[in-house]
Design a protein around this motif. Sequence first.
Motif, PDB file in Angstrom:
ATOM      1  N   LEU A 120       3.706   0.121  -1.826  1.00 28.68           N
ATOM      2  CA  LEU A 120       2.313  -0.254  -1.623  1.00 28.68           C
ATOM      3  C   LEU A 120       1.564   0.943  -1.051  1.00 28.68           C
ATOM      4  N   GLY A 121       0.649   1.478  -1.826  1.00 28.53           N
ATOM      5  CA  GLY A 121      -0.151   2.596  -1.339  1.00 28.53           C
ATOM      6  C   GLY A 121      -1.538   2.197  -0.896  1.00 28.53           C
ATOM      7  N   HIS A 122      -1.937   0.972  -1.234  1.00 28.07           N
ATOM      8  CA  HIS A 122      -3.275   0.497  -0.886  1.00 28.07           C
ATOM      9  C   HIS A 122      -3.323  -1.005  -1.080  1.00 28.07           C
ATOM     10  N   ARG A 123      -4.419  -1.612  -0.660  1.00 27.06           N
ATOM     11  CA  ARG A 123      -4.665  -3.033  -0.882  1.00 27.06           C
ATOM     12  C   ARG A 123      -6.013  -3.188  -1.574  1.00 27.06           C
ATOM     13  N   ASN A 124      -5.980  -3.703  -2.781  1.00 27.98           N
ATOM     14  CA  ASN A 124      -7.225  -3.914  -3.540  1.00 27.98           C
ATOM     15  C   ASN A 124      -8.055  -2.638  -3.611  1.00 27.98           C
ATOM     16  N   SER A 125      -7.391  -1.524  -3.843  1.00 31.20           N
ATOM     17  CA  SER A 125      -7.966  -0.183  -3.962  1.00 31.20           C
ATOM     18  C   SER A 125      -8.472   0.376  -2.635  1.00 31.20           C
ATOM     19  N   GLU A 126      -8.321  -0.367  -1.549  1.00 32.94           N
ATOM     20  CA  GLU A 126      -8.713   0.126  -0.228  1.00 32.94           C
ATOM     21  C   GLU A 126      -7.487   0.688   0.481  1.00 32.94           C
ATOM     22  N   SER A 127      -7.611   1.880   1.037  1.00 35.17           N
ATOM     23  CA  SER A 127      -6.497   2.491   1.749  1.00 35.17           C
ATOM     24  C   SER A 127      -6.159   1.697   3.002  1.00 35.17           C
ATOM     25  N   GLY A 157      -7.066  -3.875  13.809  1.00 31.15           N
ATOM     26  CA  GLY A 157      -5.773  -3.619  13.196  1.00 31.15           C
ATOM     27  C   GLY A 157      -5.281  -4.854  12.464  1.00 31.15           C
ATOM     28  N   ARG A 158      -4.406  -4.648  11.490  1.00 35.91           N
ATOM     29  CA  ARG A 158      -4.022  -5.734  10.586  1.00 35.91           C
ATOM     30  C   ARG A 158      -2.510  -5.942  10.559  1.00 35.91           C
ATOM     31  N   VAL A 159      -2.149  -7.148  10.164  1.00 37.09           N
ATOM     32  CA  VAL A 159      -0.763  -7.491   9.877  1.00 37.09           C
ATOM     33  C   VAL A 159      -0.721  -8.133   8.496  1.00 37.09           C
ATOM     34  N   TYR A 160       0.213  -7.674   7.655  1.00 42.36           N
ATOM     35  CA  TYR A 160       0.337  -8.170   6.286  1.00 42.36           C
ATOM     36  C   TYR A 160       1.730  -8.769   6.054  1.00 42.36           C
ATOM     37  N   ARG A 161       1.811  -9.606   5.018  1.00 39.70           N
ATOM     38  CA  ARG A 161       3.099 -10.054   4.489  1.00 39.70           C
ATOM     39  C   ARG A 161       3.105  -9.785   2.993  1.00 39.70           C
ATOM     40  N   TYR A 162       4.183  -9.161   2.516  1.00 41.92           N
ATOM     41  CA  TYR A 162       4.306  -8.795   1.110  1.00 41.92           C
ATOM     42  C   TYR A 162       5.535  -9.456   0.512  1.00 41.92           C
ATOM     43  N   ASP A 163       5.335 -10.138  -0.622  1.00 46.09           N
ATOM     44  CA  ASP A 163       6.428 -10.764  -1.360  1.00 46.09           C
ATOM     45  C   ASP A 163       6.718  -9.906  -2.583  1.00 46.09           C
ATOM     46  N   GLU A 164       7.826  -9.208  -2.572  1.00 44.04           N
ATOM     47  CA  GLU A 164       8.163  -8.282  -3.652  1.00 44.04           C
ATOM     48  C   GLU A 164       8.328  -9.013  -4.979  1.00 44.04           C
ATOM     49  N   ARG A 165       8.856 -10.237  -4.952  1.00 40.99           N
ATOM     50  CA  ARG A 165       9.132 -10.964  -6.186  1.00 40.99           C
ATOM     51  C   ARG A 165       7.859 -11.320  -6.940  1.00 40.99           C
ATOM     52  N   ARG A 168       2.686 -10.565  -4.309  1.00 41.35           N
ATOM     53  CA  ARG A 168       1.585 -11.091  -3.498  1.00 41.35           C
ATOM     54  C   ARG A 168       1.546 -10.406  -2.130  1.00 41.35           C
ATOM     55  N   LEU A 169       0.350 -10.002  -1.734  1.00 45.60           N
ATOM     56  CA  LEU A 169       0.122  -9.373  -0.435  1.00 45.60           C
ATOM     57  C   LEU A 169      -0.888 -10.209   0.332  1.00 45.60           C
ATOM     58  N   ASP A 170      -0.456 -10.785   1.453  1.00 47.30           N
ATOM     59  CA  ASP A 170      -1.315 -11.649   2.265  1.00 47.30           C
ATOM     60  C   ASP A 170      -1.697 -10.947   3.556  1.00 47.30           C
ATOM     61  N   LEU A 171      -2.980 -11.036   3.912  1.00 52.83           N
ATOM     62  CA  LEU A 171      -3.460 -10.543   5.194  1.00 52.83           C
ATOM     63  C   LEU A 171      -3.329 -11.671   6.215  1.00 52.83           C
ATOM     64  N   LEU A 172      -2.475 -11.480   7.221  1.00 51.65           N
ATOM     65  CA  LEU A 172      -2.227 -12.519   8.207  1.00 51.65           C
ATOM     66  C   LEU A 172      -3.099 -12.379   9.447  1.00 51.65           C
ATOM     67  N   LEU A 173      -3.462 -11.148   9.778  1.00 58.95           N
ATOM     68  CA  LEU A 173      -4.180 -10.881  11.023  1.00 58.95           C
ATOM     69  C   LEU A 173      -5.051  -9.654  10.829  1.00 58.95           C
TER      70      LEU A 173
END
Length: 298
Positions: A120-127, A157-165, A168-173
């Motif tokens: 993962l180098g970015h989220r939705n084209s945002e660094s 600051g942010r916390v994410y969860r990523y499901d490799e399968r 999906r990348l979820d923003l938790l915080l």
Amino acid sequence: MWNLSFSPPIVIEAKVIGSVPQELRLQRRSAWADANKAGHIVDCFLEGPVFDKAGALYVTDIPHGRIFRADDGDRWHVVAETGGWPNGLALHDDGSLWVADYRKGILRCDPTTGSVTTVLGHRNSESFKGVNDLVFDREGRLYFTDQGQTGLHDPHGRVYRYDERSGRLDLLLSNAPSPNGIALDAAQKVLFVAVTRANQVWRAPILDDGSISKMGAFQTFFGTSGPDGLATLPSGELLVAHASLGGVFVLNSRGEVTHYLKSPIDGSTVTNVAVCPDGKHVVFTESASGSILQAELP
């Protein structure tokens, strides 16, 4: 107040079991040191200890973009170079090392060949602001912090969860002033986040749909820096490496400090902690001196 018994934590002395050899210390300026250490020469700065399935220990060297394998304390090998600022490490089920690299994002490293690829180098084209630490749950989902330069002046600051399968990348915080270390409890029902520049550890239940709720401050510390790396024990305790208080604090399920694993090095910058494969000891990085410390668990 450390605990409800109003007694001081039990102190357990740690010992140095290894340090970066002189031939691997780079006496040169780095962009990381220019930005974070007032331009001083920083020959190494260790973080991210993790053991592989065979019991080998890996750590990162942030300013020079390296991943080391430390064998028997005095035999160190450069496994890979990321081209960025690698921080946290986590072991994937397939044996690869996943890397939270401040400049590059989430990377995958093959410790056998040294190859490094981007997950993962970015989220939705945002660094990302600057990812810091990461942990896998038992289902293989990745939780990671995106710290950047956030703090009480900029608590985003942010916390994410990523499901490799599923990809999906979820923003938790998204409102933490400097989210750093991250850990899950033994039951995988609670998320802990070290919020360095608030000098706190935050705690949140994980709901059945994967979201978090009712995040609160689990323990508050003091000092010129704050909690950094986290780890949990099967028995329920939380280990908190503190970057300016010279050791690792052991917290019980109520957030009380029961033990303090003390660094023998003056002015210690203790950054990250990992449980040893024997389950009886922990190792932690003393970044300023480039050392690995070990302590016996209570």
